[in-house]
Design a protein around this motif. Structure first.
Motif, PDB file in Angstrom:
ATOM      1  N   LEU A  73       0.877  -1.220  -0.047  1.00  0.00           N
ATOM      2  CA  LEU A  73       0.145   0.013  -0.053  1.00  0.00           C
ATOM      3  C   LEU A  73       0.829   1.268  -0.095  1.00  0.00           C
ATOM      4  O   LEU A  73       0.733   2.088  -0.453  1.00  0.00           O
ATOM      5  CB  LEU A  73      -0.734  -0.044   1.261  1.00  0.00           C
ATOM      6  CG  LEU A  73      -1.876   1.221   1.615  1.00  0.00           C
ATOM      7  CD1 LEU A  73      -2.759   1.406   0.048  1.00  0.00           C
ATOM      8  CD2 LEU A  73      -2.710   1.062   2.746  1.00  0.00           C
ATOM      9  N   ALA A  74       1.872   1.096   0.796  1.00  0.00           N
ATOM     10  CA  ALA A  74       2.978   2.524   0.691  1.00  0.00           C
ATOM     11  C   ALA A  74       3.428   2.645  -0.774  1.00  0.00           C
ATOM     12  O   ALA A  74       3.335   3.804  -0.945  1.00  0.00           O
ATOM     13  CB  ALA A  74       3.928   2.143   1.843  1.00  0.00           C
ATOM     14  N   TRP A  75       3.813   1.626  -1.322  1.00  0.00           N
ATOM     15  CA  TRP A  75       4.315   1.674  -2.467  1.00  0.00           C
ATOM     16  C   TRP A  75       3.167   2.274  -3.392  1.00  0.00           C
ATOM     17  O   TRP A  75       3.344   3.228  -4.328  1.00  0.00           O
ATOM     18  CB  TRP A  75       4.746   0.486  -3.148  1.00  0.00           C
ATOM     19  CG  TRP A  75       4.983   0.453  -4.748  1.00  0.00           C
ATOM     20  CD1 TRP A  75       6.180   0.667  -5.197  1.00  0.00           C
ATOM     21  CD2 TRP A  75       4.391  -0.095  -5.688  1.00  0.00           C
ATOM     22  NE1 TRP A  75       6.354   0.555  -6.707  1.00  0.00           N
ATOM     23  CE2 TRP A  75       5.168  -0.065  -6.846  1.00  0.00           C
ATOM     24  CE3 TRP A  75       3.046  -0.876  -5.686  1.00  0.00           C
ATOM     25  CZ2 TRP A  75       4.538  -0.241  -8.175  1.00  0.00           C
ATOM     26  CZ3 TRP A  75       2.589  -1.081  -7.080  1.00  0.00           C
ATOM     27  CH2 TRP A  75       3.301  -0.727  -8.181  1.00  0.00           C
ATOM     28  N   LEU A  76       1.836   1.871  -3.571  1.00  0.00           N
ATOM     29  CA  LEU A  76       0.678   2.526  -4.284  1.00  0.00           C
ATOM     30  C   LEU A  76       0.705   3.889  -3.885  1.00  0.00           C
ATOM     31  O   LEU A  76       0.117   4.559  -4.878  1.00  0.00           O
ATOM     32  CB  LEU A  76      -0.646   1.558  -4.161  1.00  0.00           C
ATOM     33  CG  LEU A  76      -0.491   0.277  -4.571  1.00  0.00           C
ATOM     34  CD1 LEU A  76      -1.582  -0.540  -4.181  1.00  0.00           C
ATOM     35  CD2 LEU A  76      -0.409   0.240  -6.103  1.00  0.00           C
ATOM     36  N   CYS A  77       0.855   4.135  -2.756  1.00  0.00           N
ATOM     37  CA  CYS A  77       0.279   5.537  -2.404  1.00  0.00           C
ATOM     38  C   CYS A  77       1.559   6.531  -2.850  1.00  0.00           C
ATOM     39  O   CYS A  77       1.164   7.633  -3.450  1.00  0.00           O
ATOM     40  CB  CYS A  77       0.638   5.879  -0.851  1.00  0.00           C
ATOM     41  SG  CYS A  77      -0.737   4.923   0.156  1.00  0.00           S
ATOM     42  N   VAL A  78       2.930   6.096  -2.990  1.00  0.00           N
ATOM     43  CA  VAL A  78       4.026   6.844  -3.624  1.00  0.00           C
ATOM     44  C   VAL A  78       3.619   7.004  -5.132  1.00  0.00           C
ATOM     45  O   VAL A  78       3.930   8.069  -5.706  1.00  0.00           O
ATOM     46  CB  VAL A  78       5.312   6.080  -3.188  1.00  0.00           C
ATOM     47  CG1 VAL A  78       6.465   6.866  -4.168  1.00  0.00           C
ATOM     48  CG2 VAL A  78       5.656   6.376  -1.808  1.00  0.00           C
ATOM     49  N   VAL A  79       3.337   6.044  -5.710  1.00  0.00           N
ATOM     50  CA  VAL A  79       2.844   6.006  -7.225  1.00  0.00           C
ATOM     51  C   VAL A  79       1.755   6.963  -7.420  1.00  0.00           C
ATOM     52  O   VAL A  79       2.079   7.834  -8.445  1.00  0.00           O
ATOM     53  CB  VAL A  79       2.478   4.415  -7.513  1.00  0.00           C
ATOM     54  CG1 VAL A  79       1.863   4.774  -9.101  1.00  0.00           C
ATOM     55  CG2 VAL A  79       3.658   3.544  -7.633  1.00  0.00           C
ATOM     56  N   THR A  80       0.962   6.932  -6.712  1.00  0.00           N
ATOM     57  CA  THR A  80      -0.325   7.753  -6.888  1.00  0.00           C
ATOM     58  C   THR A  80       0.126   9.337  -6.379  1.00  0.00           C
ATOM     59  O   THR A  80      -0.361  10.077  -7.093  1.00  0.00           O
ATOM     60  CB  THR A  80      -1.323   7.405  -5.813  1.00  0.00           C
ATOM     61  OG1 THR A  80      -1.890   5.990  -5.851  1.00  0.00           O
ATOM     62  CG2 THR A  80      -2.583   8.208  -5.931  1.00  0.00           C
ATOM     63  N   ARG A  81       0.846   9.526  -5.628  1.00  0.00           N
ATOM     64  CA  ARG A  81       1.514  10.967  -5.378  1.00  0.00           C
ATOM     65  C   ARG A  81       2.209  11.356  -6.361  1.00  0.00           C
ATOM     66  O   ARG A  81       1.950  12.481  -7.002  1.00  0.00           O
ATOM     67  CB  ARG A  81       2.212  10.715  -4.008  1.00  0.00           C
ATOM     68  CG  ARG A  81       2.614  12.084  -3.637  1.00  0.00           C
ATOM     69  CD  ARG A  81       3.567  11.968  -2.176  1.00  0.00           C
ATOM     70  NE  ARG A  81       4.321  13.179  -2.092  1.00  0.00           N
ATOM     71  CZ  ARG A  81       5.487  13.369  -2.700  1.00  0.00           C
ATOM     72  NH1 ARG A  81       6.155  12.491  -3.428  1.00  0.00           N
ATOM     73  NH2 ARG A  81       6.197  14.641  -2.590  1.00  0.00           N
TER      74      ARG A  81
END
Length: 189
Positions: A73-81
């Motif tokens: 999820l942290a990786w997905l948050c970074v990608v989204t950001r």
């Protein structure tokens, strides 16, 4: 199985073109990713565009993580950001972001969507309190450089220009600030 393992498992299944896994991933993380996109864009329509682009990219380019590499999820948050920052740069001129820290500066953190469970909201709030404490412990200029990097997505060179400081100083501030944040957060957990 914790959320990190679940996201990794779903991403591995999506790499095999499992539509049910894609739907499950969307249900699991869409609210959180929307909160990240909203925090960066400050615009619901633009945040929805970001979310659509992120999930389209997940479906079109998803590959299973290599051994030892966890896509969470942290990786997905970074990608989204990063996608939100890219979209902002394409659509509107850069605007300074305000935050308020221990020294009186304004700041804010990504928060869980309103639909999050009370336990999830409590965990996010507790995490934000720890992060705010640790950020507040940083010296003013290094903290400002770190915030400009994270919230506005500025490069070291852009931060140096904005703060009128040497590039090497900004790089050192950022590196040391991240190390201090890591140590502080580890000490609080």
């Amino acid at each position: 199985m914790d959320g990190r393992d679940e996201v990794s498992r779903l991403l591995a299944r999506i790499a095999l073109r499992d539509a049910k896994a894609f739907e499950a991933l969307f249900t699991l993380v869409a609210d959180r990713l929307m909160a990240v996109a909203m925090r960066v864009t400050q615009d619901a329509a633009m945040a929805e565009d970001v979310l659509q682009e992120v999930f389209t990219a997940i479906w079109n380019r998803s590959t299973a993580a290599a051994p030892g590499q966890h896509r969470t999820l942290a990786w997905l948050c970074v990608v989204t950001r990063h996608r939100a920052i890219d979209l902002l740069r394409q659509r509107k001129p850069e605007e300074p972001l305000q935050w308020r820290g221990a020294s009186g500066e304004e700041h804010s953190h990504d928060v869980a969507a309103e639909g999050a469970s009370p336990v999830e909201q409590l965990l996010v709030q507790e995490s934000d309190v720890r992060l705010s404490h640790c950020i507040g412990a940083l010296e003013q200029d290094p903290r400002r450089a770190l915030m400009l990097s994270f919230y506005e997505g500025l490069t070291h060179a852009e931060i140096a220009l904005r703060m009128q400081r040497p590039l090497g100083t900004v790089k050192a501030w950022t590196r040391r600030s991240l190390m201090r944040l890591k140590d502080c957060l580890e000490a609080l957990t």
